[in-house]
Design a protein around this motif. Structure first.
Motif, short mmCIF file in Angstrom:
data_model
loop_
_atom_site.label_atom_id
_atom_site.label_comp_id
_atom_site.label_asym_id
_atom_site.label_seq_id
_atom_site.Cartn_x
_atom_site.Cartn_y
_atom_site.Cartn_z
N PHE A 447 0.85 -1.18 0.00
CA PHE A 447 0.00 0.00 0.00
C PHE A 447 0.89 1.24 0.00
O PHE A 447 1.75 1.39 0.88
CB PHE A 447 -0.91 0.02 1.23
CG PHE A 447 -1.93 -1.07 1.25
CD1 PHE A 447 -3.14 -0.92 0.59
CD2 PHE A 447 -1.69 -2.25 1.94
CE1 PHE A 447 -4.09 -1.94 0.61
CE2 PHE A 447 -2.63 -3.27 1.97
CZ PHE A 447 -3.83 -3.11 1.30
N CYS A 448 0.69 2.13 -0.98
CA CYS A 448 1.49 3.36 -1.03
C CYS A 448 0.56 4.57 -1.12
O CYS A 448 -0.66 4.44 -1.10
CB CYS A 448 2.50 3.31 -2.18
SG CYS A 448 1.77 3.24 -3.81
N SER A 449 1.16 5.75 -1.25
CA SER A 449 0.39 6.99 -1.08
C SER A 449 -0.22 7.51 -2.37
O SER A 449 -1.31 8.09 -2.35
CB SER A 449 1.30 8.07 -0.49
OG SER A 449 1.83 7.67 0.74
N LEU A 471 -1.94 -1.50 -9.23
CA LEU A 471 -3.39 -1.50 -9.41
C LEU A 471 -3.95 -0.27 -8.72
O LEU A 471 -3.64 0.00 -7.55
CB LEU A 471 -4.02 -2.76 -8.81
CG LEU A 471 -3.92 -4.06 -9.60
CD1 LEU A 471 -4.65 -5.17 -8.86
CD2 LEU A 471 -4.48 -3.92 -11.01
N THR A 472 -4.79 0.48 -9.44
CA THR A 472 -5.43 1.65 -8.86
C THR A 472 -6.91 1.61 -9.20
O THR A 472 -7.38 0.68 -9.88
CB THR A 472 -4.81 2.95 -9.41
OG1 THR A 472 -5.22 3.11 -10.78
CG2 THR A 472 -3.28 2.92 -9.33
N VAL A 498 -3.03 1.71 -4.17
CA VAL A 498 -3.33 2.89 -3.36
C VAL A 498 -4.73 2.70 -2.79
O VAL A 498 -5.73 2.99 -3.45
CB VAL A 498 -3.27 4.19 -4.21
CG1 VAL A 498 -3.52 5.41 -3.33
CG2 VAL A 498 -1.93 4.30 -4.91
N ASP A 499 -4.82 2.13 -1.59
CA ASP A 499 -6.09 1.98 -0.87
C ASP A 499 -7.16 1.26 -1.68
O ASP A 499 -8.35 1.53 -1.52
CB ASP A 499 -6.63 3.35 -0.43
CG ASP A 499 -5.73 4.00 0.60
OD1 ASP A 499 -4.94 3.27 1.22
OD2 ASP A 499 -5.82 5.23 0.77
N LEU A 500 -6.76 0.35 -2.55
CA LEU A 500 -7.74 -0.32 -3.41
C LEU A 500 -8.28 -1.58 -2.77
O LEU A 500 -9.43 -1.97 -3.00
CB LEU A 500 -7.10 -0.66 -4.76
CG LEU A 500 -8.03 -1.26 -5.83
CD1 LEU A 500 -9.13 -0.27 -6.18
CD2 LEU A 500 -7.23 -1.61 -7.08
N SER A 522 -7.56 4.36 11.71
CA SER A 522 -7.39 3.04 12.34
C SER A 522 -8.21 1.99 11.62
O SER A 522 -7.79 0.84 11.48
CB SER A 522 -7.78 3.11 13.81
OG SER A 522 -6.93 3.96 14.53
N ILE A 523 -9.41 2.37 11.16
CA ILE A 523 -10.29 1.43 10.48
C ILE A 523 -9.65 0.95 9.19
O ILE A 523 -9.58 -0.26 8.91
CB ILE A 523 -11.67 2.07 10.20
CG1 ILE A 523 -12.39 2.36 11.52
CG2 ILE A 523 -12.51 1.17 9.32
CD1 ILE A 523 -13.67 3.14 11.35
N VAL A 524 -9.15 1.89 8.38
CA VAL A 524 -8.52 1.52 7.11
C VAL A 524 -7.27 0.69 7.36
O VAL A 524 -6.98 -0.28 6.64
CB VAL A 524 -8.20 2.78 6.29
CG1 VAL A 524 -7.36 2.43 5.06
CG2 VAL A 524 -9.49 3.49 5.87
N PHE A 525 -6.50 1.06 8.39
CA PHE A 525 -5.29 0.31 8.71
C PHE A 525 -5.62 -1.16 8.98
O PHE A 525 -4.98 -2.07 8.45
CB PHE A 525 -4.63 0.93 9.94
CG PHE A 525 -3.37 0.23 10.38
CD1 PHE A 525 -2.14 0.58 9.87
CD2 PHE A 525 -3.41 -0.79 11.33
CE1 PHE A 525 -0.97 -0.06 10.26
CE2 PHE A 525 -2.26 -1.43 11.74
CZ PHE A 525 -1.04 -1.07 11.20
N LEU A 526 -6.65 -1.42 9.79
CA LEU A 526 -7.02 -2.80 10.11
C LEU A 526 -7.62 -3.51 8.90
O LEU A 526 -7.44 -4.72 8.72
CB LEU A 526 -8.00 -2.82 11.28
CG LEU A 526 -7.40 -2.40 12.64
CD1 LEU A 526 -8.47 -2.37 13.71
CD2 LEU A 526 -6.27 -3.33 13.04
#
Length: 962
Positions: A447-449, A471-472, A498-500, A522-526
């Motif tokens: 996961f990158c920015s 993949l985006t 990226v957050d996909l 925190s939600i996205v991290f988990l």
């Protein structure tokens, strides 16, 4: 840290002669180390490594699944130029070639292969300077051995002259001399001849055809579902972490209910097909009972129908179904149920029961999910509990610092050219290779920015021999599916996104998850962490490598991993320094990465009103009503103590008013609620709360009934504490000036309780009138008391203080049963009525300018070992000062007349609270008058000897130099 000769002697006498007559030092005393809830063998080994000058291990068996956290510790030691030796062998062929390959990656570890026949040793030795610590016993260096199994290691510490230490060092030296280095030539020969050891057959119950029986958590969920149905509930929601058997739980619930017709709704045909197979396996019966309703299948007559929402929600399809066609409907991925397509189903069907199941109910875009299921949260299986129960693939979280360029760590504003620079790419790949993975090849999700970063990194990875694809959200579902298939088949090593993949797609084959971006939620991290935790054949563990940059949200990482609700800097610092173990999962931060987290903690206000508002709304959505303070104890994302200590409000009603759901209280009612909230609800002493609870519920209370209630709460009872309780509840304890008025006036000058003829207690008439006149005030006051009783469970109420819990000066004055709150002028200590609490801030400012400005910095309080702390009185004081004479009374005769209670905090960033380390005595031979500080003023120094030697965890938390 040096250990004195008396400390050695006391430790040996305590451990081997008489534990009642001698106080043993926990650092050097002989003891058994086990994997108990309070700690693990790995925690002890880690602590020994971090504090040693050198180490030698002789261990027969090693497995790859415990090497990632070891590598992180050794990387920290490498920065300090500390090296060690590991002696192992090839006994029974247990150690795989993969183990030796991974060990060779550790530059500051000298790995030696012994040729000794039958080498089955498990010994760990650490050189600490003037002493050595040895652990010998049953535990090999395998994950289960040092984290979970019923293993014993005997820990013994010896000084340089100790015969045992000399004998062990001689044995290890001989063993090392008779071994050979682990080099490439030896490893190649071993790889050619190695045969995997024969494993015993697995449990037949794990076979695919075995009958599915509920695990402990599923049993609990099924019980709660049955209770809800018996109570007439028509809707319920189950929260179950990804990979915890959510589908099987749904099938077991349907089998338990035995509906006439059942409907399962999900958003993808592939999931519907898999779920149908799982349900058929659990429920049994002919295949024709289980049908599909999708774009390609129309098995409308099936008893158990598995439908996609896209097909079922179409108007022409809904018209074919009677409203009561199904008596049980299960909505999978229920966080999607607020969407219009699902809403059409809710409006059309009228089953006897709706069951919702989801792993992510707290998504910001799914706030109505609890309301859709009548706020009946039947059961939760969260990530931490699932890991501890062995329901998911264990992982090793490795928090390392991101790439440093010209002394500056990567941030979220770093230029793209730096993010994709060859030096950073090389650094990333070095870390991925060093910490490794489970299996024969890397299979990772990165996961990158930024999208440009993803594409460039994929190209750089591929160019360096690690095939990768970006993949985006610009890529189609087909392209994503093809990439996932290529990753699973080994055609790709990494997918960079990226957050996909935050939800919806699990890749069980993953053995690495890499975080190259700032943690915003925190939600996205988990969610991202959970992508690869579903159990997968041959997958021993997942390596999670988090590249921690100079981000302001770094504090969210330990909060998310440990599910911390305290929003307390000290607690989060503790969980970063001493992370908990969850089953076979470990959490590990490098010391540099930990400093990045500490830096972000120092800048953030964890109890800001913005955070509390969000927590309130989340819990309101979950409960379907405005939450009480006590609700946060069980359900909330923040601990109730956060509302107590925040400076923005004085009581919970003031917060409700700010939220627009409360009404201001009358001034006296507000003052009383503030008093109870600020002074009692923390639960540090249960006595006042028990009495208030009795009186709020029954009006009056006899002295006998009160004493019995205290006994029921396992609270100590004495005349002094009973007098103190009345002093507090009458507010006389607070009749001390604090600024322009007494705190008693600030709390309304109104006593809450009065005692009648020493026979009983009752609420005062003004308080009774307030309670009759304002139901809302009565409700909130009871809530504050109930919350306090819940929080009191964290403390040993049979003692005045609970060791290693935190107290501020005002708490200490109250719990010592002093008649007045003298916390304001208390400062560092106070001798009164045969007791002296001492408060020490251990780490002081270090620059000369800071020392001149800081009064506390004059005092060189130093921990000599795990049990003796050098301490100084205030200045100017002399040996003949009355205060000093009172403190030293009886010390020379071994019968001190003053009981000392020692409270320590690490530094001023820890706030107002100090950890209680227990009672202490003064070592008489160490008392001396000295000139201290820049002004060379007289003070009396002395060594304080703790009655209970500090455990290594507390020593590390409070006293270590970072």
């Amino acid at each position: 840290m040096d250990i004195s000769q008396p400390a050695f002697q006391a430790a040996v006498l305590n451990g081997l002669v008489d534990h009642n007559s001698y106080h043993g030092n926990r650092v050097v005393g002989p003891q058994i180390i086990t994997n108990k809830p309070a700690g693990t063998i790995w925690a002890t080994l880690r602590q020994q490594l971090l504090t040693c000058n050198d180490f030698t291990w002789a261990v027969a068996f090693i497995t790859p699944d415990m090497l990632p956290p070891l590598k992180l510790v050794l990387a920290d030691l490498a920065r300090k130029k500390i090296t060690g030796t590991l002696i192992t062998g090839q006994y029974l062929g247990f150690n795989s070639p993969r183990v030796f390959q991974e060990l060779r990656k550790i530059p500051n570890l000298d790995v030696r292969i012994t040729t000794t026949d039958g080498f089955h040793t498990k010994a760990y030795m650490f050189d600490h300077g003037n002493y050595h610590t040895l652990l010998v016993g049953s535990a090999n260096f395998t994950r289960r051995a040092v984290l979970q199994n019923n293993e014993w290691l005997l820990q013994v510490t010896t000084n340089e002259q100790g015969a045992l230490g000399q004998q062990v060092r001689t044995e290890l030296l001989t063993l090392k001399e008779q071994s050979q280095p682990l080099d490439e030539q030896w490893l190649k020969a071993y790889e050619q001849t190695w045969q995997p050891p024969v494993r015993t057959a697995g449990n037949p119950s794990a076979a695919p055809t075995a009958k599915i029986v509920p695990n402990a958590m599923q049993k609990a969920a099924l019980h709660e579902l049955a209770q809800l149905r018996q109570a007439g509930g028509q809707r319920g929601l189950v929260v179950s972490a990804t990979g915890t058997g959510k589908t099987y739980l749904g099938a077991l619930a349907v089998k338990q209910e035995q509906p006439q017709r059942f409907l399962y709704v999900v958003h993808r045909e592939q999931i519907a097909k898999k779920s149908r197979a799982s349900f058929q396996r659990v429920i049994g019966g002919p295949a024709t009972d289980f049908g599909l309703l999708t774009g390609n299948h129309h098995d409308r007559q099936a008893k158990y129908l598995f439908a996609t929402v896209q097909t079922l929600s179409q108007d022409q399809e809904l018209q074919k179904w009677a409203a009561d066609e199904f008596d049980y409907i299960l909505i999978d991925e229920a966080h999607r149920a607020a969407a219009p397509s699902y809403q059409r189903l809710f409006q059309h069907f009228t089953p006897q029961f709706w069951l919702g199941m989801t792993a992510t109910p707290d998504r910001p875009d799914a706030q109505d999910v609890y309301a859709l299921f009548d706020y009946h949260l039947v059961y939760e299986i969260r990530l931490q509990a699932a890991l501890e129960a062995g329901m998911l693939t264990p992982f090793h979280y490795i928090g390392v610092t991101d790439y440093v360029q010209a002394g500056v760590t990567i941030t979220d504003t770093t230029a793209l050219a730096t993010l994709i620079a060859p030096e950073r790419v090389d650094y990333i790949l070095q870390q991925l290779d060093y910490y490794g993975y489970s299996g024969d090849r890397p299979c990772g999700l990165v996961f990158c920015s930024r999208q440009e970063e993803a594409h460039q990194l994929a190209a750089e990875f591929s160019q360096r021999g690690y095939p990768a694809q970006a993949l985006t959200n610009q890529d189609s579902a087909g392209q994503r599916a093809q990439a996932v298939a290529a990753l699973e088949e080994g055609k790709l090593n990494y997918i960079i996104t990226v957050d996909l993949f935050n939800e919806g797609i699990d890749i069980p084959a993953l053995n690495q998850i890499i975080m190259l971006r700032n943690t915003q939620s925190s939600i996205v991290f988990l969610q991202q962490l959970g992508r690869g935790l579903r159990k997968y054949p041959g997958q021993e563990f997942v390596t999670v490598i988090d590249f921690i940059g100079n981000y302001q949200n770094n504090y969210l990482i330990p909060m998310a991993l440990t599910r911390d609700t305290s929003r307390d800097r000290t607690v989060l610092r503790q969980k970063t320094t001493l992370p908990p173990v969850m089953g076979l999962t470990t959490i590990n931060f490098s010391q540099v990465a930990a400093q990045e987290i500490f830096a972000s903690l120092a800048k953030v206000k964890l109890d800001a009103m913005r955070e509390l508002r969000q927590a309130f709304k989340e819990l309101e959505n979950k409960l379907g009503r405005s939450p009480l303070l006590q609700d946060f104890f069980q359900w909330g994302s923040v601990d109730p103590t956060v509302f107590i200590r925040t400076s923005a409000i004085s009581n919970y009603n003031q917060f409700l008013v700010k939220m627009g759901v409360g009404q201001p209280l009358a001034p006296l009612a507000d003052s009383i609620l503030t008093f109870v909230t600020q002074e009692l609800t923390n639960g540090k002493r249960v006595h006042e709360l028990v009495l208030l609870d009795l009186l709020l519920k029954q009006g009056t209370c006899t002295a006998e009934a009160y004493t019995q209630a205290l006994s029921d709460h396992k609270a100590y009872v004495s005349p002094a504490v009973l007098r103190s309780v009345m002093g507090v509840l009458s507010l006389d304890f607070f009749a001390v000036k604090a600024g322009k008025q007494t705190k008693k006036a600030r709390y309304g000058n109104q006593a809450l309780v009065e005692q009648q003829d020493l026979l009983g207690y009752q609420l005062t008439v003004p308080l009774q009138d307030l309670l009759r006149q304002d139901d809302n005030f009565a409700h909130l006051l009871q809530d504050a008391v109930t919350t306090g009783l819940l929080l009191a469970q964290r403390y040993d109420q049979g003692e005045q203080f609970t060791r290693y819990q935190r107290y501020d000066r005002r708490d200490v004055c109250r719990l010592l049963n002093w008649p007045l709150d003298v916390s304001a002028p208390l400062y560092g200590y106070r001798v009164s009525a045969g007791v002296c609490p001492i408060f020490i801030t251990y780490h002081k400012p270090v620059t000369d300018a800071e020392k001149q400005a800081s009064r506390a910095a004059r005092y060189d309080n130093s921990l000599q070992d795990g049990q003796n702390l050098r301490w100084y009185t205030r200045t100017p004081r002399h040996l003949n000062s009355p205060e000093v004479q009172e403190l030293l009374q009886g010390v020379d005769q071994g019968q001190p007349q003053v009981t000392i209670h020692l409270f320590v905090k690490r530094d001023d960033q820890a706030g107002k609270e100090f950890y209680y380390l227990g009672p202490a005595t003064i070592a008489p031979t160490t008392v001396a008058e000295e000139l201290i500080g820049p002004q060379k003023k007289a003070a009396v120094g002395m060594d304080l000897h703790l009655q209970y030697p500090l455990p290594p965890q507390m020593m590390n938390l409070l006293f270590n130099e970072e």
